[in-house]
Write a protein that holds these residues in place. Structure first.
Motif, mmCIF file in Angstrom:
data_model
loop_
_atom_site.group_PDB
_atom_site.id
_atom_site.type_symbol
_atom_site.label_atom_id
_atom_site.label_comp_id
_atom_site.label_asym_id
_atom_site.label_seq_id
_atom_site.Cartn_x
_atom_site.Cartn_y
_atom_site.Cartn_z
ATOM 1 N N ILE A 11 0.863 -1.182 0.000
ATOM 2 C CA ILE A 11 0.000 0.000 0.000
ATOM 3 C C ILE A 11 0.896 1.227 0.000
ATOM 4 C CG2 ILE A 11 -1.753 1.291 1.267
ATOM 5 C CD1 ILE A 11 -2.715 -1.385 2.421
ATOM 6 N N LYS A 12 0.582 2.195 -0.849
ATOM 7 C CA LYS A 12 1.441 3.364 -1.002
ATOM 8 C C LYS A 12 0.606 4.637 -0.891
ATOM 9 C CE LYS A 12 4.638 3.177 -4.178
ATOM 10 N NZ LYS A 12 5.356 3.224 -5.487
ATOM 11 N N LYS A 13 1.171 5.633 -0.203
ATOM 12 C CA LYS A 13 0.564 6.955 -0.086
ATOM 13 C C LYS A 13 1.617 8.005 -0.408
ATOM 14 C CE LYS A 13 -3.554 5.705 1.384
ATOM 15 N NZ LYS A 13 -4.800 6.022 0.656
ATOM 16 N N ALA A 14 1.172 9.179 -0.869
ATOM 17 C CA ALA A 14 2.099 10.239 -1.272
ATOM 18 C C ALA A 14 1.799 11.530 -0.519
ATOM 19 C CB ALA A 14 2.007 10.484 -2.777
ATOM 20 N N THR A 36 6.885 9.560 -0.706
ATOM 21 C CA THR A 36 5.988 8.405 -0.760
ATOM 22 C C THR A 36 6.242 7.507 0.434
ATOM 23 O OG1 THR A 36 7.524 7.110 -2.119
ATOM 24 C CG2 THR A 36 5.893 8.465 -3.270
ATOM 25 N N LEU A 37 5.169 6.966 0.997
ATOM 26 C CA LEU A 37 5.215 5.995 2.088
ATOM 27 C C LEU A 37 4.623 4.695 1.574
ATOM 28 C CD1 LEU A 37 3.844 8.244 4.983
ATOM 29 C CD2 LEU A 37 6.242 7.769 4.458
ATOM 30 N N GLU A 38 5.363 3.604 1.704
ATOM 31 C CA GLU A 38 4.881 2.309 1.211
ATOM 32 C C GLU A 38 5.107 1.249 2.277
ATOM 33 O OE1 GLU A 38 5.231 -0.609 -2.716
ATOM 34 O OE2 GLU A 38 6.621 1.059 -2.443
ATOM 35 N N THR A 39 4.103 0.413 2.494
ATOM 36 C CA THR A 39 4.211 -0.685 3.444
ATOM 37 C C THR A 39 3.708 -1.968 2.792
ATOM 38 O OG1 THR A 39 3.679 -1.387 5.699
ATOM 39 C CG2 THR A 39 1.911 -0.336 4.448
ATOM 40 N N GLY A 40 4.160 -3.104 3.325
ATOM 41 C CA GLY A 40 3.726 -4.396 2.797
ATOM 42 C C GLY A 40 4.676 -5.015 1.806
ATOM 43 N N LYS A 88 -2.046 13.623 8.365
ATOM 44 C CA LYS A 88 -3.260 13.192 7.668
ATOM 45 C C LYS A 88 -2.980 11.969 6.792
ATOM 46 C CE LYS A 88 -5.847 17.532 7.151
ATOM 47 N NZ LYS A 88 -6.290 18.546 6.143
ATOM 48 N N VAL A 89 -1.886 12.018 6.043
ATOM 49 C CA VAL A 89 -1.560 10.921 5.136
ATOM 50 C C VAL A 89 -1.268 9.644 5.926
ATOM 51 C CG1 VAL A 89 0.109 10.121 3.419
ATOM 52 C CG2 VAL A 89 -0.740 12.467 3.330
ATOM 53 N N GLN A 90 -0.625 9.762 7.087
ATOM 54 C CA GLN A 90 -0.370 8.578 7.909
ATOM 55 C C GLN A 90 -1.677 7.973 8.419
ATOM 56 O OE1 GLN A 90 3.108 8.786 10.740
ATOM 57 N NE2 GLN A 90 3.129 10.921 10.054
ATOM 58 N N MET A 91 -2.620 8.806 8.777
ATOM 59 C CA MET A 91 -3.926 8.298 9.209
ATOM 60 C C MET A 91 -4.593 7.526 8.081
ATOM 61 S SD MET A 91 -5.377 11.652 11.237
ATOM 62 C CE MET A 91 -4.371 12.524 12.443
ATOM 63 N N GLU A 92 -4.481 8.050 6.864
ATOM 64 C CA GLU A 92 -5.053 7.353 5.705
ATOM 65 C C GLU A 92 -4.341 6.026 5.474
ATOM 66 O OE1 GLU A 92 -4.613 10.102 2.525
ATOM 67 O OE2 GLU A 92 -5.960 11.619 3.398
ATOM 68 N N LEU A 93 -3.023 6.021 5.653
ATOM 69 C CA LEU A 93 -2.255 4.790 5.470
ATOM 70 C C LEU A 93 -2.666 3.740 6.500
ATOM 71 C CD1 LEU A 93 0.111 3.400 3.939
ATOM 72 C CD2 LEU A 93 1.647 4.346 5.684
ATOM 73 N N ALA A 94 -2.815 4.150 7.762
ATOM 74 C CA ALA A 94 -3.213 3.211 8.817
ATOM 75 C C ALA A 94 -4.602 2.643 8.546
ATOM 76 C CB ALA A 94 -3.174 3.918 10.174
ATOM 77 N N GLU A 95 -5.493 3.477 8.046
ATOM 78 C CA GLU A 95 -6.848 3.011 7.749
ATOM 79 C C GLU A 95 -6.839 2.025 6.591
ATOM 80 O OE1 GLU A 95 -11.186 5.020 6.799
ATOM 81 O OE2 GLU A 95 -9.628 6.201 7.796
ATOM 82 N N ALA A 96 -5.997 2.298 5.598
ATOM 83 C CA ALA A 96 -5.925 1.388 4.453
ATOM 84 C C ALA A 96 -5.341 0.032 4.858
ATOM 85 C CB ALA A 96 -5.076 2.019 3.349
ATOM 86 N N VAL A 97 -4.419 0.045 5.791
ATOM 87 C CA VAL A 97 -3.806 -1.206 6.255
ATOM 88 C C VAL A 97 -4.730 -1.939 7.215
ATOM 89 C CG1 VAL A 97 -1.865 -2.121 7.605
ATOM 90 C CG2 VAL A 97 -1.465 -0.358 5.900
ATOM 91 N N GLY A 98 -5.588 -1.188 7.916
ATOM 92 C CA GLY A 98 -6.464 -1.787 8.909
ATOM 93 C C GLY A 98 -5.818 -1.911 10.269
ATOM 94 N N SER A 99 -4.919 -0.986 10.588
ATOM 95 C CA SER A 99 -4.187 -1.063 11.859
ATOM 96 C C SER A 99 -4.668 -0.024 12.868
ATOM 97 C CB SER A 99 -2.691 -0.863 11.599
ATOM 98 O OG SER A 99 -2.460 0.401 11.006
ATOM 99 N N THR A 100 -5.889 0.458 12.698
ATOM 100 C CA THR A 100 -6.393 1.464 13.636
ATOM 101 C C THR A 100 -6.734 0.853 14.989
ATOM 102 O OG1 THR A 100 -8.591 1.149 12.661
ATOM 103 C CG2 THR A 100 -7.266 2.988 11.828
ATOM 104 N N ALA A 123 5.707 3.780 10.548
ATOM 105 C CA ALA A 123 5.872 2.370 10.924
ATOM 106 C C ALA A 123 5.014 2.036 12.142
ATOM 107 C CB ALA A 123 7.343 2.077 11.200
ATOM 108 N N LEU A 124 4.943 2.950 13.105
ATOM 109 C CA LEU A 124 4.069 2.737 14.266
ATOM 110 C C LEU A 124 2.600 2.776 13.854
ATOM 111 C CD1 LEU A 124 5.961 4.887 16.909
ATOM 112 C CD2 LEU A 124 5.346 2.471 17.196
ATOM 113 N N ALA A 125 2.272 3.643 12.901
ATOM 114 C CA ALA A 125 0.879 3.781 12.466
ATOM 115 C C ALA A 125 0.352 2.504 11.834
ATOM 116 C CB ALA A 125 0.750 4.955 11.492
ATOM 117 N N VAL A 126 1.210 1.776 11.095
ATOM 118 C CA VAL A 126 0.740 0.550 10.426
ATOM 119 C C VAL A 126 0.903 -0.679 11.306
ATOM 120 C CG1 VAL A 126 1.267 1.527 8.156
ATOM 121 C CG2 VAL A 126 2.985 0.116 9.315
#
Length: 752
Positions: free
Chosen positions: A4-7, A17-21, A217-229, A137-140
């Protein structure tokens, strides 16, 4: 999990860009951050359970830069990365200071955050991206964390605030800050500036926070996309609420009375507070003491904290009895030690720094060889914090991260006031002999005194002060404290250090532990800090109003000179033989460096005779030969047609056999010259095309009476021999060559 990638787009159009997975999937959280050609990988892993008896947050943050990221080999024999550099330690501390306060108070599992730079384009500064990568990294992950946060560097360049400037841009900045914050609150500030106003500093913080909000804001979106909230469940504390209330009921009034007593004796206060806790433990049934003692100490700490804070907010009384704006008594003394080139003691209350200054030559420069930072440093500051300064009974083992961080703050505070054209390399060392309050600010003050004692003509003296804050969100009360004690730092909501001159701020460091700190409170804290800073400057200037007129007798004297670039090699010599010979013969230290204008030479020695001798030898080398000038030289080699004479250092000229004497010499053996002979010669010609030198001995001798110079043909042909008249007559008898004869003969040959 699919990648998953966010910009994130910065104000100037650059993209993060932030990418995880994709990488490091066995860590609890891992994020790859890219910006241009720079790539950081941040990972976080936290234990499932807390260690036995651990009642704090055991967080460890590491930042590492790979030399391969910039296509370089590490230095040294091992050719591999070793212990963390100061730059890596400072970057890790910047991240740690923002993350640590945001973990839940009751979370005590070992947690490790690692940030590694795997690639760099040499333009974007990676330390400004480390906090963002760690927070992502903590957010995801499923680790409990009250974030996200981010960090940015804000610099003022040509009057405009720039977020995350490049290395090149930062060279033109008059203000540079690293700011860490959540979406709502600023948590950390550290930076340096060129005597800016308090209003300018606040504007820089606002610009930085606006950029941080977008990154959060973008980190919050990344965490939501990963499902790590949703974070993991944990239980790291076992509490007894009845015991907590009982400790509060029986100890609060006693603790409040100690806080209100306002004693300046740190040991009396601590012993009195400890006695209250111990009295309660002793009142417990003997069979319960061992089991309940750890809980009692934890609950009593909260009681003591509340009592001290309420006493300040309700009665305006601090632990040592001072008013909120009052600074502890200060005494200073310069020239305290006979050996160093400058020394001073600065004592403020129960905090004391003994600082020394050493002045050296160019050979003493610090060589920087980090992954992205290579160069040399002429102004150094080192800070030492031995355990005895706080009464601790333990050994001092090397330099800790805290010492590196505090020393860096003091270094940044002083370096912009260091004279630009100072010929010496300068090292300031601050040894903290006593500490209860800000020892880094004591280092700034003691460092200023020691520099002035050494005769360093600082642009302006610098002082520093640490500010504290006590807040009560329920009642909207707050108190800003000048010159905080160690206990006030520990029990308070803010540690805000500000250094500067009479004209403005030179450095700052701030750590905030509470939510909702308004810019109004920050502005009041800065103005109160300015008053305290000026008060300390008054005392510094009373102690030593101006730099010493001259350096102390045992300071090495330095003379500098500039030579043409093409002569640098002549001064150094093959393998450094010439410059080493100068040092051996004169006793002076000689260093040379190539700069834009030529070769910059420093000659240093403790006595004038050594400097003069070295300068004489250097001038003999760099002096340009002059036609018509007489030199004393040494015969280096004998050839059939003459001799080569070294008439100046590393300059040989040809002494032709015909220039040795007015009398004709048949061969060099008859000249009487031998290798190693010292001769006096005159430089009669410098060939403008080749740069070769023609020398003459006979030009210094009387010309024989009636001497006739042999005639020579042009273009350097041989002189006519005797009997030339007969040759001319024979030539005259010959048949004149007709035009075209030679051409006709060639044509006939070609026809044949």
């Amino acid at each position: 999990m699919n990648p998953i990638k966010k910009a994130i787009t910065l104000p100037d159009g650059r993209v993060i860009t932030l990418e995880t997975g994709k990488l490091a999937k066995q860590a609890d959280g891992a994020v790859e951050l890219r910006m241009g050609g720079t790539m950081l990988l941040a990972t976080v892993v936290s234990a499932k359970e807390a260690g036995e008896g651990v009642d704090f947050m055991p967080l460890q943050v590491e930042y590492k830069e790979k030399f391969s990221s910039a296509g370089r080999f590490p230095g040294g024999f091992l050719k591999r990365e070793g212990r963390a550099s100061d730059y890596e330690v400072l970057t890790a501390r910047l991240v740690d200071r923002v993350l640590r306060p945001l973990f839940p108070d009751n979370y005590h599992a070992d947690t490790f955050v690692n940030i590694i730079m795997f690639s760099s384009d040499g333009q974007d500064m990676p330390d400004a991206l480390a906090g963002l990568a760690a927070s992502a990294a903590l957010a995801v992950s499923d680790i409990p964390f009250n974030g996200p946060i981010s960090e940015v560097r804000v610099a003022r360049i040509n009057g405009e605030f720039v977020i995350n400037p490049t290395f090149d841009q930062l060279e033109n900045a008059d203000m540079e800050l690293m700011v860490g914050a959540t979406y709502d609150n600023i948590m950390m500030v550290e930076g340096e500036m060129n005597e800016v106003s308090e209003a300018d500093l606040l504007n820089a913080l606002k610009a930085a926070h606006a950029a941080i909000r977008e990154q959060c804001k973008v980190q919050m979106e990344l965490a939501e996309a990963v499902g790590s909230t949703v974070k993991r469940e944990y239980c790291h504390e076992v509490n007894d609420e009845a015991l907590r209330q009982d400790v509060h009921d029986k100890c609060y009034d006693k603790a409040y009375a100690i806080a209100k007593a306002g004693s300046a004796d740190k040991h009396w206060r601590q012993n009195s507070f400890d006695a209250i806790c111990q009295e309660y433990i002793d009142s417990l049934p003997e069979e319960e003491r061992d089991e309940k003692a750890p809980l009692v100490k934890r609950y009593y700490h909260d009681v003591e904290k509340e009592a001290v804070r309420r006493c300040i907010l309700d009665e305006g009384i601090r632990l040592d009895g001072r008013k909120t704006t009052e600074i502890r008594p200060i005494w200073c003394e310069v020239d305290y030690l006979p050996g160093p080139h400058g020394s001073a003691v600065f004592t403020r209350g129960e905090t004391q720094s003994l600082s020394t200054v050493t002045l050296g030559t160019k050979l003493d420069e610090k060589i920087l060889d980090d992954v992205l930072n290579q160069g040399k440093e002429r102004f150094l500051l080192h800070y030492n914090f031995p355990p005895f300064s706080t009464g601790e009974a333990k050994a001092q083992r090397g330099v800790g991260r805290r010492e590196i961080g505090h020393g860096n703050l003091a270094h940044r505070a002083l370096k912009r006031m260091f004279p630009d054209d100072f010929p010496y390399v300068c090292r300031v060392v601050s040894d903290i002999l006593e500490s209860n309050g800000s020892s880094s600010m004591a280092t700034v003050c003691a460092g200023t005194l020691a520099l002035l004692d050494a005769g360093v003509r600082m642009k302006r003296p610098v002082s520093g002060i640490a500010m504290g804050l006590i807040t009560d969100t329920a009642s909207d009360k707050y108190a800003i404290l000048s010159d905080i004690l160690g206990d006030e730092d520990h029990l308070g909501d803010m540690d805000f250090k500000v250094t500067g001159t009479r004209d403005g701020i030179t450095a700052t460091q701030m750590d905030i532990k509470c939510d909702g700190l308004s810019y109004e409170i920050l502005e009041r804290a800065l103005n109160q800090a300015r008053d305290g800073r000026l008060h300390i400057l008054d005392i510094i200037e009373q102690t030593i109003p101006a730099p010493r007129e001259d350096y102390k007798p045992h300071v090495p004297r330095i003379v500098t000179m500039l030579i043409p670039k093409e002569l640098i090699g002549a001064v150094i010599g093959p393998g450094g033989k010439v410059i080493q010979g100068i040092q051996e013969a004169s006793g002076a230290t000689v260093s040379i460096d190539e700069i834009e204008d030529g070769g910059y030479i420093e000659v240093a020695a403790s006595n004038k005779a050594s400097i003069d001798k070295a300068l004489e030898m250097i001038n003999a080398i760099v002096q340009l030969p002059e036609e018509g000038k007489v030199y004393t030289g040494k015969v280096r080699s004998i050839l059939d047609f003459g001799a080569f004479v070294e008439f100046m250092p590393n300059r040989d000229g040809l002494l032709h056999i015909s220039e040795i004497s007015w009398e004709r010499i048949e061969n060099m053996e008859a000249s009487g010259l031998k290798e190693g002979d010292t001769v006096e010669v005159k430089l009669i010609e410098i060939d403008k095309k080749t740069g070769k030198y023609r020398l003459s001995m006979r030009a210094l001798q009387p010309k024989p009476e009636g001497y006739v110079e042999p005639q020579r043909r042009e273009r350097g042909e041989r002189p006519r021999r005797e009997g030339g008249d007969r040759r001319e007559r024979r030539d005259g008898d010959r048949r004149p060559r007709r035009e075209g004869d030679r051409g006709e003969r060639r044509e006939r040959r070609n026809d044949d």
